[in-house]
Design an enzyme around this catalytic site. Structure first.
Site, PDB file in Angstrom:
ATOM      1  N   SER A   1       0.824  -1.208   0.000  1.00 17.64           N
ATOM      2  CA  SER A   1       0.000   0.000   0.000  1.00 17.64           C
ATOM      3  C   SER A   1       0.855   1.253   0.000  1.00 17.64           C
ATOM      4  O   SER A   1       1.958   1.269   0.557  1.00 17.64           O
ATOM      5  CB  SER A   1      -0.895   0.027   1.247  1.00 17.64           C
ATOM      6  OG  SER A   1      -1.527   1.285   1.360  1.00 17.64           O
TER       7      SER A   1
ATOM      8  N   TYR B   1      -1.610   0.375  10.209  1.00 16.35           N
ATOM      9  CA  TYR B   1      -1.721  -0.294   8.912  1.00 16.35           C
ATOM     10  C   TYR B   1      -0.521   0.068   8.039  1.00 16.35           C
ATOM     11  O   TYR B   1       0.120  -0.790   7.432  1.00 16.35           O
ATOM     12  CB  TYR B   1      -3.026   0.157   8.274  1.00 16.35           C
ATOM     13  CG  TYR B   1      -3.269  -0.276   6.841  1.00 16.35           C
ATOM     14  CD1 TYR B   1      -3.673  -1.576   6.550  1.00 16.35           C
ATOM     15  CD2 TYR B   1      -3.139   0.633   5.779  1.00 16.35           C
ATOM     16  CE1 TYR B   1      -3.921  -1.961   5.233  1.00 16.35           C
ATOM     17  CE2 TYR B   1      -3.383   0.254   4.475  1.00 16.35           C
ATOM     18  CZ  TYR B   1      -3.778  -1.042   4.197  1.00 16.35           C
ATOM     19  OH  TYR B   1      -4.028  -1.418   2.905  1.00 16.35           O
TER      20      TYR B   1
END
Lengths: 433, 243
Positions: free
Chosen positions: B135, B148
């Site tokens: 990501s 995250y």
């Protein structure tokens, strides 16, 4: 909240959009709040808008099985996906509307029709069963022997959420259409040509409703699936290419919807068609979906959006009704470049739009003048025993919709079955369905 | 080249789109997820649309002790794509370090473990492609999702190292940095249109990246610019921003 509209971008409403990706998602949504299911947003008006909850079904787009032309698929699958998957194997939808970007669920809910309605009927002709989730979250497999089938097909999603369905496709030898174009010069000539060509599978006419020398001129486009032996030897008969789409980034200047310009455009189109009259081979995509080549052609009308008017007139009154409608439109000097005229075959179901006779469709820029004109067109249609297509409607008054006794019966059925509290759209509220 | 493609974490919206892209290109598909009952319809969809073979495999990314066994029961794929991950809720992750640990394990430890097994087997065979979906959140830690983001940063570094190690062993490693994607994970988030990809776009981009042996892809090129800017904001300024 998302600002959402139909294909005509009128009206727009702030809607709470929830995406369904599974049956469980749909059940949770039904429990949570009143809703309307929405497919690919190709209904023109407010049929798939609900401010409390608009359930986006495009996440349920799985094809579940295919055997010998019989497809089981989830409601969010697009007709275009079905074509791209199965046309190379020799199968084509039994019935298709003028865009391939409709979802399977939407095609059933609106009971869409195509250029072959006079022979093959509406979309329901190919629907074997529908899995429908009711107000209590239970799923019923609805078949043609059930009364609910007749309310659901054409019922605009107001009988429950269509989850999946089994449909039949038609076997074709090629991805090509053998098209014959006839240039005609009056409404009566056009109607006569439709009557005379009833055995041709596909037929549709573009007719000039503008005020001027070309009023009533039409191009009648007749078509049938071409056989393999009709194609030049080196062509691959079932080759299907994904075509790019040309974007429409901004609206057209408003003058193109005014009289002089309209007249000029229609004249050019007709003369060009007349020059090319005769028989030719046309690719499936260009034949069935000419407007799909422009990605957002609905933006042509600019930020105010546009309105579509589509009515059906019974056989007996069609000629007189069409004349009055077209004269009224011509006198108003507004409206689309071209309008579409089509022969309808027998009627089916409790709420479906088609009736034996003719249907006329055209669009208008969304403004006060068009709204006033459309009210006049409503009255002319009703005076000739006609009816209206809910998939196109964005503004009909309740009284006009309720002039059709089937609308009252539908409202009563919904109330009795406890559907009114759970499945509603801005359209169903406006029309009191 | 249309050998089998293994998709780990196959129930996600992105994984579904990736599976379609590779099935359309003619690859048999191995779908792996914790709850394989949820994959029946997806498998049917791939078979119906593309006529490819599809097999289902139970796989728990967090049960790293089972990974060796999982992988023994599998025909070694030509391409393995790891779409495992969970965004979690940053506020919860901040308040509850145990919850944060789960987010870190889901996005880093689990994916790294299974890819390590696959990497060793592909190295021994001398061929294969590994794809890790990481990501852009891993490019720089931000208050809005650093738990995250830090796990994804770890995963990105892991993929980078793996690529370096296997570069001369016939095994290629692709790092995918998707940016915003419209999936169940982002439902309800207000996403900026030009920066947001549809899952189908990601699927097509990954297929192309594998075919062209790309190393690192941002599925929307604009993200390369956006992240270059974010990475280069001096820390004294960055720490006062809310991005």
């Amino acid at each position: 909240m998302t600002r959402l509209g139909g294909w005509g971008r009128f009206p727009l409403a702030e809607c709470n959009v929830v995406t369904a990706r599974s049956e469980a998602d749909v059940r949770a949504a039904i429990e949570a709040a009143p809703l309307i299911a929405r497919g690919n947003g190709r209904a023109y008006g407010d049929a798939a808008l609900n401010t409390d909850q608009t359930l986006d079904m495009t996440g349920m787009d799985r094809m579940l099985s295919f055997n010998d032309g019989v497809l089981v698929a989830e409601a969010g699958v697009l007709l275009g996906d079905i074509i791209h998957t199965f046309l190379p194997r020799g199968w084509f939808p039994w019935v298709t509307p003028g865009t391939k970007y409709v979802s399977l669920g939407g095609a059933i809910a609106a009971d869409v029709h195509g250029k072959n309605h006079h022979l093959d009927g509406s979309f329901r002709s190919c629907v074997d069963w529908i899995d429908l989730m009711g107000p209590d979250g239970t799923v019923t497999r609805v078949t043609p022997s059930d009364d609910l089938y007749d309310w659901t097909i054409g019922g605009m999603g107001l009988t429950g959420v269509i989850l999946r369905a089994q449909i039949r496709l038609r076997q074709v030898e090629t991805a090509w259409i053998s098209q014959e174009t006839r240039a005609l010069t009056s409404v009566q000539e056009t109607l006569d040509a439709f009557e005379e060509t009833q055995d041709v599978p596909y037929s549709v006419a573009w007719i000039d409703c503008s005020d001027g020398p070309h009023h009533g001129h039409s191009l009648l486009l007749l078509g049938r699936h071409a056989r393999a032996d009709e194609l030049p030897g080196h062509w691959r008969p079932l080759e299907v290419r994904r075509k790019g789409k040309l974007p429409v980034p901004f609206g057209a200047p408003p003058f193109i919807f005014r009289g002089l310009w309209l007249r000029a455009m229609n004249g050019i189109y007709w003369r060009r068609g007349a020059k090319r009259a005769g028989t030719s081979l046309v690719n499936w995509d260009s034949y069935f979906y000419p407007l799909d080549a422009l990605a957002n052609w609905n933006r042509l009308y600019g930020r105010n959006g546009f309105l579509q008017f589509q009515c059906a007139l019974p056989e007996e009154t069609a000629a007189a009704g069409l004349k009055e409608l077209m004269d009224t439109i011509a006198a108003a000097q507004t409206g689309s470049v071209l309008s579409v005229l089509k022969r309808f075959g027998p009627q089916s179901g409790h709420v479906s739009f088609p009736m034996p006779g003719y249907t006329l469709a055209l669009d208008f820029p969304a403004n006060e003048r068009s709204l006033a004109l459309m009210q006049t067109l409503d009255q002319i249609t009703l005076a000739h025993g006609g009816r209206f297509y809910l998939a196109k409607d964005a503004r009909m008054p309740e009284a006009v919709a309720k002039a059709d006794p089937r609308a009252k019966a539908f409202a009563a059925m919904r109330k009795q079955a406890g559907l009114t509290e759970k499945f509603t759209s801005l359209q169903s509220e406006r029309l009191g369905l | 080249m249309s050998g089998p493609v293994l998709i780990l974490g196959a129930t996600s919206g992105m994984a579904r789109a990736v599976a379609r892209s590779f099935a359309e290109a003619g690859h048999p598909i191995q779908l792996a997820a914790r709850d394989i009952n949820r994959l029946d319809d997806d498998a049917a969809d791939l078979r119906t649309r593309y006529g490819v073979d599809v097999t289902l495999h139970a796989f728990d990314a967090l049960a790293t002790g089972t990974h060796a066994a999982f992988f023994e029961g599998l025909d070694l794929p030509q391409i393995a794509i790891c779409a495992v991950g969970a965004m979690g809720d940053q506020d919860q992750s901040a308040a509850d370090p145990l919850g944060a640990a789960m987010v870190i394990r889901s996005n880093f430890e689990g994916p790294a473990s299974i890819l390590a097994h696959l990497a060793n087997a592909m190295e021994a065979r001398g061929s294969g492609t590994l794809v890790g979906i990481s990501s852009v959140a891993g490019d720089r830690g931000r208050a809005s999702n650093y738990v995250y983001g830090s796990a994804k940063a770890g995963f990105t570094a892991f993929l980078s190292g793996l690529r370096n190690r296997l570069a001369r062993r016939g095994v290629h490693v692709v790092t995918v940095l998707p940016g915003f994607v419209r999936t169940a994970m982002t439902d309800g988030m207000d996403l900026p249109g030009p920066l947001t990809a549809d899952p189908e776009e990601v699927g097509a981009a990954i297929l192309k990246a594998v075919e062209k042996q790309k190393n690192i892809i941002y599925t929307r090129p604009i993200w390369r610019v956006v992240m270059a800017v974010i990475r280069n904001i001096p820390e004294p300024i960055f720490k006062k921003t809310s991005l």
